[in-house]
Each structure stands twice: as C-alpha cells, then as structure tokens.
Motif scaffolding. Structure first.
Motif, PDB file in Angstrom:
ATOM      1  N   LEU A 147      12.261   6.037   0.956  1.00 59.87           N
ATOM      2  CA  LEU A 147      11.217   5.926  -0.056  1.00 59.87           C
ATOM      3  C   LEU A 147      11.782   5.792  -1.462  1.00 59.87           C
ATOM      4  N   LEU A 148      11.239   4.846  -2.199  1.00 57.72           N
ATOM      5  CA  LEU A 148      11.653   4.612  -3.579  1.00 57.72           C
ATOM      6  C   LEU A 148      10.893   5.516  -4.546  1.00 57.72           C
ATOM      7  N   ALA A 165       7.910   8.305  -4.402  1.00 60.24           N
ATOM      8  CA  ALA A 165       7.694   7.730  -3.066  1.00 60.24           C
ATOM      9  C   ALA A 165       6.682   6.581  -3.122  1.00 60.24           C
ATOM     10  N   CYS A 166       6.949   5.607  -4.009  1.00 62.26           N
ATOM     11  CA  CYS A 166       5.954   4.566  -4.263  1.00 62.26           C
ATOM     12  C   CYS A 166       6.040   3.370  -3.314  1.00 62.26           C
ATOM     13  N   THR A 167       7.169   3.193  -2.638  1.00 59.29           N
ATOM     14  CA  THR A 167       7.287   2.138  -1.625  1.00 59.29           C
ATOM     15  C   THR A 167       8.539   2.395  -0.805  1.00 59.29           C
ATOM     16  N   THR A 173      11.018  -5.103  -3.248  1.00 60.08           N
ATOM     17  CA  THR A 173      10.434  -5.342  -4.568  1.00 60.08           C
ATOM     18  C   THR A 173       9.220  -4.451  -4.757  1.00 60.08           C
ATOM     19  N   HIS A 174       8.942  -4.125  -6.018  1.00 58.75           N
ATOM     20  CA  HIS A 174       7.759  -3.309  -6.303  1.00 58.75           C
ATOM     21  C   HIS A 174       7.367  -3.492  -7.757  1.00 58.75           C
ATOM     22  N   THR A 175       6.066  -3.458  -8.024  1.00 58.50           N
ATOM     23  CA  THR A 175       5.532  -3.564  -9.381  1.00 58.50           C
ATOM     24  C   THR A 175       4.896  -2.243  -9.775  1.00 58.50           C
ATOM     25  N   THR A 195      14.968  10.087   1.891  1.00 57.97           N
ATOM     26  CA  THR A 195      14.586   9.890   3.277  1.00 57.97           C
ATOM     27  C   THR A 195      13.064   9.871   3.381  1.00 57.97           C
ATOM     28  N   ALA A 196      12.555   9.412   4.501  1.00 56.12           N
ATOM     29  CA  ALA A 196      11.103   9.357   4.696  1.00 56.12           C
ATOM     30  C   ALA A 196      10.468  10.741   4.616  1.00 56.12           C
TER      31      ALA A 196
END
Length: 211
Positions: A147-148, A165-167, A173-175, A195-196
């Motif tokens: 998780l990012l 934990a946004c993506t 990629t993420h906005t 980690t998840a």
C-alpha cells in the motif's frame, strides 16, 4: 550522602525537606541532598544543543502520529520514539551558520524492510499531484498488494496532509487531490509503501519540493 540501615518496618523512600531517601544499586538505603535546578546561564554550546533539540521536538511532534506507526525498524533503539528522536537529531536538524534548520531531503517518515518507492515522475497543478512509480513487484520484499502512503508538507505554514494506504504498488500511478489550504503552497513530498496489513513499512522516499 548518608547511609542508613533498614529495620523490620521497611526502608523510607521519597523526599523529606532538603533530603531524598533512595535505594542504591546494592540495595542499601541512601540519604542524599535533594537536587536543585542550576541557575547558571547556559553556555553558548549548551544553548545551541537546546535549540537543536527544541526544533527536533517541534517538527517531529507535528508528525509523530504518523512516525510512531510508520517506523517499523527502530534503528537499533528500543522503540519508535527513540528511533525518531535519535535519527532526526543526527541527520535532519542541521546547522547553517549560527542557526538550526530542517534538512527536508533527509526526513524519514517511515522505516522498515518493505521495498522502497522508486519514482518515475511526479507533477502538480493547483489541485492535484500526479505520481508514477516503478511497480518492482518482481523484486524482494515487494508485493503487488503493498500500500502506498504519501505525505505532503508545507514548510511555510507547517500544514500537511497524509494520504494513508491510498493505492497499491501494482497500480503504478496515482492522483492526489489537494486540500484548498495546500493548493498554492510549496510542498515537500514523501512517499512510502507498507505491507497490505500495514504492519511493516519501507524507508520513505523524498520526491523533492513541488511548487
């Protein structure tokens, strides 16, 4: 310092007037003078150290709810708090001429054995920050479901936002939508993976200042 022998009633402890009753390393009771604060002014070197510690404490205090969770490698210390303070004092609070400043490029928002974020590109406009990274899912300690999390910090106002934990790592990629308070301010940007289960993190990656 005086010494006294315990009787069957037990050893006295605590302060009584100007003296303190304590137990020594050998288990014997000791009487010693109550310490009094020094009224001597701090030397220039002592004052510098105090100023450095004060800046470290202020800055880490702002972010500590994040740091205490995301420091999963204690850097040889006993807990996250000691790890944070030791690292920031040694690496992040640096001297510039006669003043202390924060070396934002040295800031760590997380520690751990998860594979770190590897940036490809990043950009921003008034309302968004767009991130692209290498997925690295074939590398050790990297899973597609990692998780990012992203921290955006505005030095001018000390405002910040933490996208937890946004993506996933596999997304690549993420906005991020910026809150109004940060939309016009220069931002220091930090990314990390966990980690998840969010029980272990990576060493965070500094993406620089976005203006």
């Amino acid at each position: 310092m005086g010494q006294f022998i315990e009787d069957q009633i037990g050893m006295i402890s605590g302060a009584v007037g100007p003296v303190v009753f304590v137990k020594g390393n050998d288990g014997k009771g000791i009487v010693r003078s109550k310490p009094t604060p020094s009224k001597a002014p701090a030397s220039p070197k002592q004052q510098q150290t105090r100023n450095k510690f004060a800046l470290m404490k202020h800055f880490t205090g702002l972010l500590y709810p994040i740091l205490k969770e995301c420091y999963t490698d204690f850097l040889g210390k006993d807990n996250a708090r000691d790890a944070v303070r030791s690292y920031y004092m040694a690496q992040v609070i640096v001297q510039e001429q006669d003043a202390w400043r924060i070396a934002y490029e040295k800031v760590l928002i997380s520690t751990g054995r998860v594979r770190a974020y590897v940036p490809v590109s990043q950009s921003r406009d008034a309302q968004q920050v767009v991130l692209h990274w290498q997925e690295t899912t074939q590398q050790p300690f990297a899973e597609s479901g990692d998780l990012l999390s992203v921290l955006l910090y505005a030095p001018d106002t000390e405002d910040f936002v933490f996208y937890k934990a946004c993506t996933t790592r596999a997304a690549g990629t993420h906005t991020l939508e910026l809150p109004e308070a940060l939309s016009t301010l220069p931002l220091e940007v930090y990314t990390t993976f966990s980690t998840a289960t969010e029980t272990d993190y990576a060493y965070s990656t500094y993406l620089g200042r976005m203006v």
